[in-house]
Design a protein around this motif. Structure first.
Motif, short mmCIF file in Angstrom:
data_model
loop_
_atom_site.label_atom_id
_atom_site.label_comp_id
_atom_site.label_asym_id
_atom_site.label_seq_id
_atom_site.Cartn_x
_atom_site.Cartn_y
_atom_site.Cartn_z
N GLU A 51 0.89 -1.42 -0.08
CA GLU A 51 0.04 -0.02 0.14
C GLU A 51 0.92 1.40 0.02
O GLU A 51 0.76 2.16 -0.75
N PRO A 52 1.81 1.59 1.08
CA PRO A 52 2.48 2.75 0.98
C PRO A 52 3.28 2.96 -0.49
O PRO A 52 3.53 4.03 -0.81
N VAL A 53 3.94 1.95 -0.91
CA VAL A 53 4.61 1.97 -2.25
C VAL A 53 3.68 2.54 -3.56
O VAL A 53 4.03 3.17 -3.98
N ALA A 54 2.61 1.78 -3.49
CA ALA A 54 1.56 2.27 -4.37
C ALA A 54 1.12 3.66 -4.15
O ALA A 54 0.98 4.55 -5.11
N LYS A 55 0.68 3.96 -3.05
CA LYS A 55 0.23 5.21 -2.71
C LYS A 55 1.44 6.30 -3.21
O LYS A 55 0.86 7.58 -3.84
N ALA A 56 2.59 6.02 -2.83
CA ALA A 56 3.88 7.15 -3.25
C ALA A 56 3.74 7.38 -4.71
O ALA A 56 4.38 8.31 -4.95
N HIS A 57 3.32 6.46 -5.52
CA HIS A 57 3.58 6.61 -6.87
C HIS A 57 2.14 6.82 -7.68
O HIS A 57 2.01 6.73 -8.74
N GLY A 58 1.19 6.93 -6.76
CA GLY A 58 -0.24 7.05 -7.38
C GLY A 58 -0.82 5.90 -8.29
O GLY A 58 -1.51 6.05 -9.16
N LEU A 59 -0.41 4.67 -7.64
CA LEU A 59 -0.83 3.55 -8.56
C LEU A 59 -1.87 2.47 -7.54
O LEU A 59 -1.77 2.64 -6.58
N GLU A 60 -2.55 1.80 -8.52
CA GLU A 60 -3.48 0.78 -7.89
C GLU A 60 -2.49 -0.47 -7.47
O GLU A 60 -1.61 -0.67 -8.39
N ILE A 61 -2.94 -1.27 -6.93
CA ILE A 61 -2.15 -2.46 -6.43
C ILE A 61 -2.79 -3.78 -7.23
O ILE A 61 -3.95 -3.91 -6.96
N ALA A 62 -1.92 -4.30 -8.14
CA ALA A 62 -2.67 -5.59 -8.66
C ALA A 62 -2.42 -6.58 -7.98
O ALA A 62 -1.49 -6.34 -6.96
N THR A 63 -2.85 -7.72 -8.21
CA THR A 63 -3.00 -9.00 -7.38
C THR A 63 -2.81 -10.12 -8.06
O THR A 63 -3.16 -10.19 -9.29
N ASP A 64 -1.35 -10.93 -7.62
CA ASP A 64 -1.10 -12.20 -8.37
C ASP A 64 -0.96 -13.42 -7.60
O ASP A 64 0.02 -13.06 -6.53
N ALA A 65 -1.86 -14.37 -7.58
CA ALA A 65 -1.69 -15.41 -7.02
C ALA A 65 -0.33 -16.24 -6.97
O ALA A 65 -0.03 -17.00 -6.13
N ARG A 66 0.54 -15.88 -8.05
CA ARG A 66 1.67 -16.58 -8.26
C ARG A 66 2.68 -16.17 -7.08
O ARG A 66 3.84 -16.79 -7.27
N LEU A 67 2.60 -15.20 -6.62
CA LEU A 67 3.53 -14.47 -5.58
C LEU A 67 3.10 -15.04 -4.20
O LEU A 67 3.90 -14.75 -3.08
N LEU A 68 2.18 -15.85 -4.04
CA LEU A 68 1.79 -16.63 -2.70
C LEU A 68 2.99 -17.06 -1.95
O LEU A 68 3.85 -17.49 -2.38
N GLU A 69 2.67 -17.34 -0.67
CA GLU A 69 3.80 -18.03 0.05
C GLU A 69 3.80 -19.42 -0.51
O GLU A 69 2.62 -20.13 -0.95
#
Length: 224
Positions: A67-85
């Motif tokens: 969230e803070p990274v996206a906010k700092a750059h005015g971006l929405e957060i995409a979600t990718d299940a391939r990045l799961l634990e």
């Protein structure tokens, strides 16, 4: 447009986990106050970078880190299940040194093959999905930078693959602290380097740093 693209794999910040369980893919685990400070620190570190895409694992701790990274750059957060634990049969159990799940003989059958590993998702499968997620983030941020928030083991495994190291390893030696950045640099579609940095290192509890000696009751495993 530049032919260089950087994908930063960011590990999430510290999680509020007072019972010290291996939470794995379980929902409902959120960043602690310290974890939020870690996420803010990395966002500040990346504020002047050319970040054009932010993507995260679906788990709450990863989304909150992004969230803070996206906010700092005015971006929405995409979600990718391939990045799961990574999947792990010990999810929901304590996993400390000298206590927890390893004291129970019924669990020992899951420890027979550290090369696969026998207790969870095969390392090769983690490489395949993580490389696919990295390449998707690279394509989404072509000529710029992307931040992909994931988890310790998948990040370390895909880095080991990229750097041509064996995939089986001593978990205590993973160089992937909380809120760290493992950065894949591409020239067009060719991976040319892998870097590593710890913008929030001074906030990380000493027993969770790479190479730290384990402390009874403070397992590194549950901070994945």
């Amino acid at each position: 447009m530049s032919d260089t693209t950087v994908v930063h794999l960011m590990r999430h910040g510290e999680v509020d986990n007072p019972d010290g369980v291996l939470y794995g893919r379980r929902p409902g685990y959120h960043l602690s106050e310290l974890g939020r400070r870690m996420a803010d620190r990395v966002a500040e570190h990346l504020r002047d970078r050319d970040v054009a895409y932010v993507v995260s694992s679906p788990l709450e701790r990863a989304q909150e880190t992004a969230e803070p990274v996206a906010k700092a750059h005015g971006l929405e957060i995409a979600t990718d299940a391939r990045l799961l634990e990574a999947e792990n049969v010990f999810e929901g159990k304590t996993f400390g040194v000298g206590d927890g799940a390893l004291r129970r003989p019924g669990n020992w059958r899951h420890l027979t093959n550290p090369f696969r590993p026998s207790w969870g998702e095969p390392y090769v499968e983690q490489v395949v999905r993580m490389m696919s997620a990295i390449e998707a983030a690279r394509d989404a941020a072509r000529g710029h930078e992307a931040v992909a928030v994931s988890h310790q083991l998948p990040i370390w495994i895909v880095r080991s693959f990229a750097e041509k190291r064996r995939l089986w390893h001593d978990p205590r030696r993973r160089q992937c602290t909380l809120a760290s950045l493992t950065s894949f640099t591409y020239r067009e579609d060719r991976l040319v380097s892998v870097g590593y940095s710890e913008p929030a290192r001074d906030l990380v509890p000493p027993h969770l740093l790479a190479g730290a000696r384990p402390v009874k009751g403070k397992s590194k495993a549950f901070g994945a």
